[in-house]
Scaffold this motif. Sequence first.
Motif, PDB file in Angstrom:
ATOM      1  N   ALA A 132     -39.218  18.790  -5.821  1.00  0.00           N
ATOM      2  CA  ALA A 132     -39.943  18.721  -4.544  1.00  0.00           C
ATOM      3  C   ALA A 132     -39.180  19.459  -3.441  1.00  0.00           C
ATOM      4  O   ALA A 132     -39.787  20.104  -2.572  1.00  0.00           O
ATOM      5  N   LEU A 133     -37.855  19.381  -3.514  1.00  0.00           N
ATOM      6  CA  LEU A 133     -37.024  20.050  -2.511  1.00  0.00           C
ATOM      7  C   LEU A 133     -37.289  21.567  -2.492  1.00  0.00           C
ATOM      8  O   LEU A 133     -37.396  22.177  -1.427  1.00  0.00           O
ATOM      9  N   ALA A 134     -37.420  22.139  -3.679  1.00  0.00           N
ATOM     10  CA  ALA A 134     -37.687  23.588  -3.753  1.00  0.00           C
ATOM     11  C   ALA A 134     -39.021  23.896  -3.062  1.00  0.00           C
ATOM     12  O   ALA A 134     -39.149  24.904  -2.350  1.00  0.00           O
ATOM     13  N   ARG A 135     -40.004  23.007  -3.235  1.00  0.00           N
ATOM     14  CA  ARG A 135     -41.315  23.243  -2.584  1.00  0.00           C
ATOM     15  C   ARG A 135     -41.213  23.058  -1.069  1.00  0.00           C
ATOM     16  O   ARG A 135     -41.823  23.815  -0.304  1.00  0.00           O
ATOM     17  N   ILE A 136     -40.441  22.058  -0.653  1.00  0.00           N
ATOM     18  CA  ILE A 136     -40.263  21.840   0.795  1.00  0.00           C
ATOM     19  C   ILE A 136     -39.582  23.065   1.412  1.00  0.00           C
ATOM     20  O   ILE A 136     -39.994  23.554   2.476  1.00  0.00           O
ATOM     21  N   ASN A 137     -38.544  23.563   0.761  1.00  0.00           N
ATOM     22  CA  ASN A 137     -37.845  24.733   1.302  1.00  0.00           C
ATOM     23  C   ASN A 137     -38.787  25.926   1.397  1.00  0.00           C
ATOM     24  O   ASN A 137     -38.751  26.695   2.356  1.00  0.00           O
ATOM     25  N   GLU A 138     -39.654  26.054   0.411  1.00  0.00           N
ATOM     26  CA  GLU A 138     -40.598  27.172   0.437  1.00  0.00           C
ATOM     27  C   GLU A 138     -41.571  27.039   1.611  1.00  0.00           C
ATOM     28  O   GLU A 138     -41.779  28.003   2.366  1.00  0.00           O
ATOM     29  N   ILE A 139     -42.140  25.839   1.811  1.00  0.00           N
ATOM     30  CA  ILE A 139     -43.128  25.723   2.899  1.00  0.00           C
ATOM     31  C   ILE A 139     -42.468  25.859   4.273  1.00  0.00           C
ATOM     32  O   ILE A 139     -43.080  26.360   5.209  1.00  0.00           O
ATOM     33  N   ILE A 140     -41.199  25.422   4.375  1.00  0.00           N
ATOM     34  CA  ILE A 140     -40.491  25.621   5.655  1.00  0.00           C
ATOM     35  C   ILE A 140     -40.398  27.123   5.933  1.00  0.00           C
ATOM     36  O   ILE A 140     -40.680  27.582   7.042  1.00  0.00           O
ATOM     37  N   SER A 141     -40.060  27.897   4.916  1.00  0.00           N
ATOM     38  CA  SER A 141     -39.913  29.348   5.130  1.00  0.00           C
ATOM     39  C   SER A 141     -41.268  29.990   5.445  1.00  0.00           C
ATOM     40  O   SER A 141     -41.332  31.039   6.073  1.00  0.00           O
ATOM     41  N   PHE A 142     -42.370  29.346   5.049  1.00  0.00           N
ATOM     42  CA  PHE A 142     -43.718  29.863   5.357  1.00  0.00           C
ATOM     43  C   PHE A 142     -44.215  29.398   6.738  1.00  0.00           C
ATOM     44  O   PHE A 142     -45.346  29.677   7.107  1.00  0.00           O
TER      45      PHE A 142
END
Length: 415
Positions: A132-142
């Motif tokens: 989930a952390l990898a997905r959170i980091n991705e959406i933050i960058s978006f």
Amino acid sequence: MLIIKNIKQLIQVENKPKLKVCGSEMSKISTIENAFLIIENDLISVFGKMESYKFSSVEEKKHKIIDATGKMVFPSFCDSHTHLVYAGSREIEYVDKIKGLSYEEIAKRGGGILNSAKLLHNTSEDELYNQALARINEIISFGTGAVEIKSGYGLSTDDELKMLRVIKRLKETKPITIKATFLGAHAVPAEYKGRQTDYVDLVINEMIPSVAYEDLADYIDVFCDKGFFTTEDTERILMAGIKYGFKPKIHANELDYSGGIQVGVKYGALSVDHLEFTGDDEIKALKDSETMPTLLPGAAFFLGMVDPPVRKMIDAGLPVALASDFNPGSSPSGNMKFIMSLGCIKLRMLPEEVINAVTINSAYAMGISETHGSIAKGKIANVFITKPISSYEFMPYAYSSNLVDTVILNGKVIE
Ligand code: NIG
Ligand code: FE
């Protein structure tokens, strides 16, 4: 202090903040051209036109300065509906769908949500957190600065609590604002096949009290739709949840005229979400309510299903929010800029309407529009700076380019 100056255009500014924007108001946004924005600690402090910018170069040395020449500043996206804590992925079902199976057919033969539940059961809490952390980091960058995350791939008390503990840990470790929703009634697990009422009893008598005891959720959700939970199940679950202080936010009318919208409104839901099947009765029910109609165009796009009648809804004076529905089965993406594009291209919403729908109205749909969703004095400083762009319409237009240059959450630049 953090000062952003020479901003080509500061988007979605409010001097008198509103909690949501409805009907024809949705096609308007306030902006300031050639602007500055000052952030103090974690809050938005002052903004205005560069003509009234007062800092000398000596004074500037005391602060962090970002020169945004050619770039725009937006309030961060608020993504009010996701299921981004999940184990693994379901691309095999995606291939089945390409070959012609429907979402409901896949669900009936034990795929879909039940497939994700099996994967989640066999995944440790730490591993689930890391995924989930990898997905959170991705959406933050978006560019997303606030996100709602649901449980619902546990479907047993232990596994639902496991999911919600992961959400809690994400809240504690990441700078993005997170709201948690308990969605025990997402699907009937295999061992309860033919005994749906017994599963609803389990949700009510065991899961809700356990979730409340550990203080793991802000909201409660039910998948109220054809082939999933009935309006009677939904009423029972919402009543039980409300007793523990969980406001409803429900999945409704994705697969049929399920009565979900009316049930949501009846129980004061913060939002009802999906709404592909929305007719005059549903619009009327929403019109007399404080419930935010939330559309998830990523799911209809990914599953190739009908689109909700958004023009009719806005023309009737309703507000509309857009969210990603980030999940492994019907929308494996949390890219809110792409959701803006789908709003424009598939739903024929105007760029201004989609900007309102992914900021202030989606903030309302997750209960945070007093503090998020616009550039207003005293709001949390969650904003992003774009790459150089010609106009704000360019954001949804350039539908696959990542145009987010710098992300600021709680007043701090995210490296
Ligand atoms: O919002 N509609 C219900 N739940 C999700 C899909 C979940 C899944 O397929 O894993 C949704 O589309
Ligand atoms: Fe969903």
